[in-house]
Design an enzyme around this catalytic site. Structure first.
Site, mmCIF file in Angstrom:
data_model
loop_
_atom_site.group_PDB
_atom_site.id
_atom_site.type_symbol
_atom_site.label_atom_id
_atom_site.label_comp_id
_atom_site.label_asym_id
_atom_site.label_seq_id
_atom_site.Cartn_x
_atom_site.Cartn_y
_atom_site.Cartn_z
ATOM 1 N N TYR A 1 0.824 -1.215 0.000
ATOM 2 C CA TYR A 1 0.000 0.000 0.000
ATOM 3 C C TYR A 1 0.857 1.264 0.000
ATOM 4 O O TYR A 1 0.432 2.290 -0.538
ATOM 5 C CB TYR A 1 -1.020 -0.033 1.151
ATOM 6 C CG TYR A 1 -2.098 -1.053 0.864
ATOM 7 C CD1 TYR A 1 -3.093 -0.778 -0.071
ATOM 8 C CD2 TYR A 1 -2.086 -2.313 1.451
ATOM 9 C CE1 TYR A 1 -4.059 -1.729 -0.388
ATOM 10 C CE2 TYR A 1 -3.049 -3.264 1.138
ATOM 11 C CZ TYR A 1 -4.021 -2.962 0.213
ATOM 12 O OH TYR A 1 -4.967 -3.904 -0.123
ATOM 13 N N ARG B 1 1.370 1.902 -3.586
ATOM 14 C CA ARG B 1 0.145 2.432 -4.210
ATOM 15 C C ARG B 1 -0.011 3.922 -3.855
ATOM 16 O O ARG B 1 -0.373 4.738 -4.659
ATOM 17 C CB ARG B 1 -1.114 1.688 -3.718
ATOM 18 C CG ARG B 1 -1.075 0.177 -3.753
ATOM 19 C CD ARG B 1 -1.518 -0.364 -5.097
ATOM 20 N NE ARG B 1 -0.512 -0.285 -6.115
ATOM 21 C CZ ARG B 1 0.595 -1.038 -6.170
ATOM 22 N NH1 ARG B 1 0.860 -1.928 -5.253
ATOM 23 N NH2 ARG B 1 1.462 -0.880 -7.146
ATOM 24 N N ASN C 1 -12.811 2.460 -5.882
ATOM 25 C CA ASN C 1 -11.400 2.867 -5.920
ATOM 26 C C ASN C 1 -10.969 3.462 -4.588
ATOM 27 O O ASN C 1 -11.732 4.179 -3.940
ATOM 28 C CB ASN C 1 -11.178 3.888 -7.046
ATOM 29 C CG ASN C 1 -11.486 3.291 -8.396
ATOM 30 O OD1 ASN C 1 -11.571 2.077 -8.517
ATOM 31 N ND2 ASN C 1 -11.659 4.120 -9.403
ATOM 32 N N VAL C 2 -9.724 3.163 -4.231
ATOM 33 C CA VAL C 2 -9.207 3.686 -2.970
ATOM 34 C C VAL C 2 -8.385 4.957 -3.204
ATOM 35 O O VAL C 2 -7.895 5.558 -2.257
ATOM 36 C CB VAL C 2 -8.386 2.603 -2.218
ATOM 37 C CG1 VAL C 2 -9.288 1.433 -1.838
ATOM 38 C CG2 VAL C 2 -7.197 2.102 -3.032
ATOM 39 N N ASP C 3 -8.266 5.366 -4.476
ATOM 40 C CA ASP C 3 -7.575 6.631 -4.749
ATOM 41 C C ASP C 3 -8.515 7.803 -4.441
ATOM 42 O O ASP C 3 -9.697 7.604 -4.153
ATOM 43 C CB ASP C 3 -7.068 6.670 -6.211
ATOM 44 C CG ASP C 3 -8.197 6.680 -7.243
ATOM 45 O OD1 ASP C 3 -9.112 7.514 -7.130
ATOM 46 O OD2 ASP C 3 -8.163 5.840 -8.177
ATOM 47 N N HIS D 1 -14.546 0.589 -0.724
ATOM 48 C CA HIS D 1 -13.431 -0.297 -0.363
ATOM 49 C C HIS D 1 -12.316 0.419 0.393
ATOM 50 O O HIS D 1 -11.188 -0.061 0.410
ATOM 51 C CB HIS D 1 -12.881 -0.978 -1.632
ATOM 52 C CG HIS D 1 -13.850 -1.952 -2.234
ATOM 53 N ND1 HIS D 1 -13.719 -2.460 -3.499
ATOM 54 C CD2 HIS D 1 -14.971 -2.516 -1.713
ATOM 55 C CE1 HIS D 1 -14.733 -3.295 -3.743
ATOM 56 N NE2 HIS D 1 -15.500 -3.332 -2.684
ATOM 57 N N GLY E 1 -15.958 1.454 -15.713
ATOM 58 C CA GLY E 1 -14.656 0.847 -15.477
ATOM 59 C C GLY E 1 -14.583 -0.158 -14.354
ATOM 60 O O GLY E 1 -13.619 -0.152 -13.580
ATOM 61 N N SER F 1 -15.085 -4.514 -13.601
ATOM 62 C CA SER F 1 -15.361 -5.823 -14.209
ATOM 63 C C SER F 1 -16.554 -6.505 -13.555
ATOM 64 O O SER F 1 -16.950 -7.589 -13.975
ATOM 65 C CB SER F 1 -14.114 -6.711 -14.104
ATOM 66 O OG SER F 1 -13.797 -6.915 -12.742
HETATM 67 N N1 APR Z 1 -11.830 3.312 -19.077
HETATM 68 C C1 APR Z 1 -12.865 2.624 -18.520
HETATM 69 N N2 APR Z 1 -12.775 1.342 -18.157
HETATM 70 C C2 APR Z 1 -11.597 0.718 -18.350
HETATM 71 C C3 APR Z 1 -10.483 1.358 -18.915
HETATM 72 C C4 APR Z 1 -10.629 2.720 -19.285
HETATM 73 N N3 APR Z 1 -9.631 3.424 -19.843
HETATM 74 N N4 APR Z 1 -9.468 0.459 -18.963
HETATM 75 C C5 APR Z 1 -9.924 -0.700 -18.454
HETATM 76 N N5 APR Z 1 -11.215 -0.549 -18.072
HETATM 77 C C6 APR Z 1 -12.117 -1.513 -17.461
HETATM 78 C C7 APR Z 1 -11.842 -2.969 -17.758
HETATM 79 O O1 APR Z 1 -12.410 -3.340 -19.013
HETATM 80 C C8 APR Z 1 -12.535 -3.670 -16.595
HETATM 81 O O2 APR Z 1 -13.902 -3.896 -16.870
HETATM 82 O O3 APR Z 1 -11.985 -1.429 -16.056
HETATM 83 C C9 APR Z 1 -12.400 -2.639 -15.460
HETATM 84 C C10 APR Z 1 -11.389 -2.991 -14.399
HETATM 85 O O4 APR Z 1 -11.813 -4.148 -13.693
HETATM 86 P P1 APR Z 1 -11.005 -4.662 -12.411
HETATM 87 O O5 APR Z 1 -9.546 -4.606 -12.690
HETATM 88 O O6 APR Z 1 -11.578 -5.963 -12.025
HETATM 89 O O7 APR Z 1 -11.296 -3.542 -11.296
HETATM 90 P P2 APR Z 1 -12.560 -3.378 -10.368
HETATM 91 O O8 APR Z 1 -13.792 -3.903 -11.009
HETATM 92 O O9 APR Z 1 -12.571 -1.976 -9.896
HETATM 93 O O10 APR Z 1 -12.200 -4.301 -9.135
HETATM 94 C C11 APR Z 1 -13.093 -4.398 -8.060
HETATM 95 O O11 APR Z 1 -11.587 -5.760 -6.811
HETATM 96 O O12 APR Z 1 -9.386 -6.123 -6.393
HETATM 97 C C12 APR Z 1 -10.523 -5.619 -5.871
HETATM 98 O O13 APR Z 1 -10.878 -4.092 -4.152
HETATM 99 C C13 APR Z 1 -10.416 -4.176 -5.481
HETATM 100 O O14 APR Z 1 -12.013 -2.402 -5.767
HETATM 101 C C14 APR Z 1 -11.372 -3.477 -6.413
HETATM 102 C C15 APR Z 1 -12.361 -4.576 -6.772
#
Ligand code: APR
Length: 245
Positions: free
Chosen positions: A69, A72, A103-105, A120, A188, A190
Site C-alpha cells: 500500500y 500504491r 477505488n481507494v484513490d 473499499h 470501469g 469488471s
Molecule cells: N476506461 C474505462 N474502463 C476501463 C479502462 C478505461 N480506460 N481500462 C480498463 N477498463 C475496465 C476494464 O475493461 C474492466 O472492466 O476497467 C475494469 C477494471 O476491472 P477490475 O480490474 O476488475 O477492477 P474493479 O472492477 O474496480 O475491481 C473491483 O476488486 O481487487 C478488488 O478491491 C479491489 O475495488 C477493487 C475490486
C-alpha cells in the site's frame, strides 16, 4: 445555474435536480496511470490477493502488506485526475451526482466531485488495529506507513482498506443511494467483486443504467445502455447525451 433565492442550493440539489449515481471501478483511473486489477498485466497478475489484500496476509506478513500500500500511495501522489473524473465533477452543475467508488484513490475528490462514497476504503487514510478502529489521514509529505507506526493509544496502524473477507461497512449507504437514483452510470469495473457488483440490483424498476467500459463486462442486468469507450471519452459522450435531453 440560477435557482430561486428562497431555495437553498442544498434543497434544490436534493429535491429538484435529477439524481445520478455513478458507480466506478479501477478503469475510471486507468487513464490517470493507475493499473486496474484484472486486465492483462493488472495488479493481480503481479501480486497474490491472499498475500496483500486479506486479513490472513496481514497476520502473516504485515510488512509486505504495508509496503504494497505504500507503493500504491506513492504512485497516487504522482498522478492526476483524468478528463473522465473532471467530466463527472462538471455534471454537478446540472444533476445531483453521487459517486460510489470501489477505488481507494482520491482522484474523484481531487477532480472536484463533492459527494464521493468509498466502498473499499481510502489509500490516504490508515486506521488503528485497536478495538476503536479510529481512522487517521496520511500526510502526503510522509506517505509511507511502517511496522511500529502506532495510533495515540499504542496500536499498530493498518491501511484503511476493505480487504477480501472483510465486511463492507458502506454497502447499505451505497445501496440506499442506488435505490433512490433516477439514473445509474457504471464506469470501469469488471463487476467481479461482491457485494459491490450487486449494487446494480438495487435500482428501481425502469431506471436507466449506462455502462462506460471499453471491454465486455458480464454480470449486468438486461437493458444496460453501453458506451464502449474509455472513461474520458465515454464520460464526454454521456454528458452530450444528457445535455440533449
Ligand atoms: N476506461 C474505462 N474502463 C476501463 C479502462 C478505461 N480506460 N481500462 C480498463 N477498463 C475496465 C476494464 O475493461 C474492466 O472492466 O476497467 C475494469 C477494471 O476491472 P477490475 O480490474 O476488475 O477492477 P474493479 O472492477 O474496480 O475491481 C473491483 O476488486 O481487487 C478488488 O478491491 C479491489 O475495488 C477493487 C475490486
Amino acid at each position: 445555474m440560477i435557482f430561486p433565492v428562497h431555495l437553498s442550493y442544498e434543497f434544490y440539489r436534493r429535491n429538484i435536480m435529477k439524481k445520478i449515481v455513478v458507480f466506478t471501478g479501477a478503469g475510471m483511473s486507468a487513464e490517470s496511470g493507475i493499473s486496474t486489477f484484472r486486465d492483462s498485466g493488472g495488479l493481480w497478475d503481479q501480486y497474490r490477493i491472499e498475500d496483500v489484500a486479506t486479513p490472513e496476509g496481514w497476520r502473516k506478513n504485515p510488512e509486505l502488506v504495508l509496503e504494497f500500500y505504500n507503493q500504491r500511495r506513492r504512485q497516487l501522489l504522482e498522478v492526476t485526475p483524468n478528463e473522465g473524473h473532471a467530466g463527472l465533477a462538471e455534471l454537478e452543475a446540472n444533476f445531483d451526482v453521487e459517486i460510489v467508488t470501489q477505488n481507494v484513490d482520491n482522484l474523484h475528490e481531487r477532480a472536484g466531485s463533492s459527494h464521493v462514497l468509498h466502498l473499499h476504503g481510502e489509500l490516504m487514510k490508515v486506521r488503528s488495529t485497536g478495538s476503536g478502529a479510529e481512522v487517521f489521514d496520511v500526510e502526503s509529505s510522509h506517505p509511507d506507513v511502517k511496522l511500529g507506526d502506532k495510533c495515540p493509544k499504542g496500536y499498530q496502524l493498518r491501511p484503511h482498506i476493505v480487504w477480501f473477507g472483510e465486511a463492507v461497512p458502506e454497502f447499505e449507504h451505497a445501496a440506499n443511494l442506488v435505490s433512490n437514483a433516477d439514473m445509474l452510470v457504471i464506469i470501469g469495473t469488471s463487476m467481479q467483486v461482491y457485494p459491490a457488483a450487486g449494487l446494480v440490483n438495487y435500482v428501481k424498476h425502469g431506471t436507466p443504467v449506462w455502462l462506460i467500459d471499453p471491454n465486455v463486462v458480464s454480470n449486468l442486468p438486461a437493458g444496460v445502455r453501453l458506451i464502449a469507450k474509455g472513461a474520458s471519452e465515454g464520460v464526454a459522450e454521456l454528458k452530450t447525451l444528457l445535455m440533449k435531453r
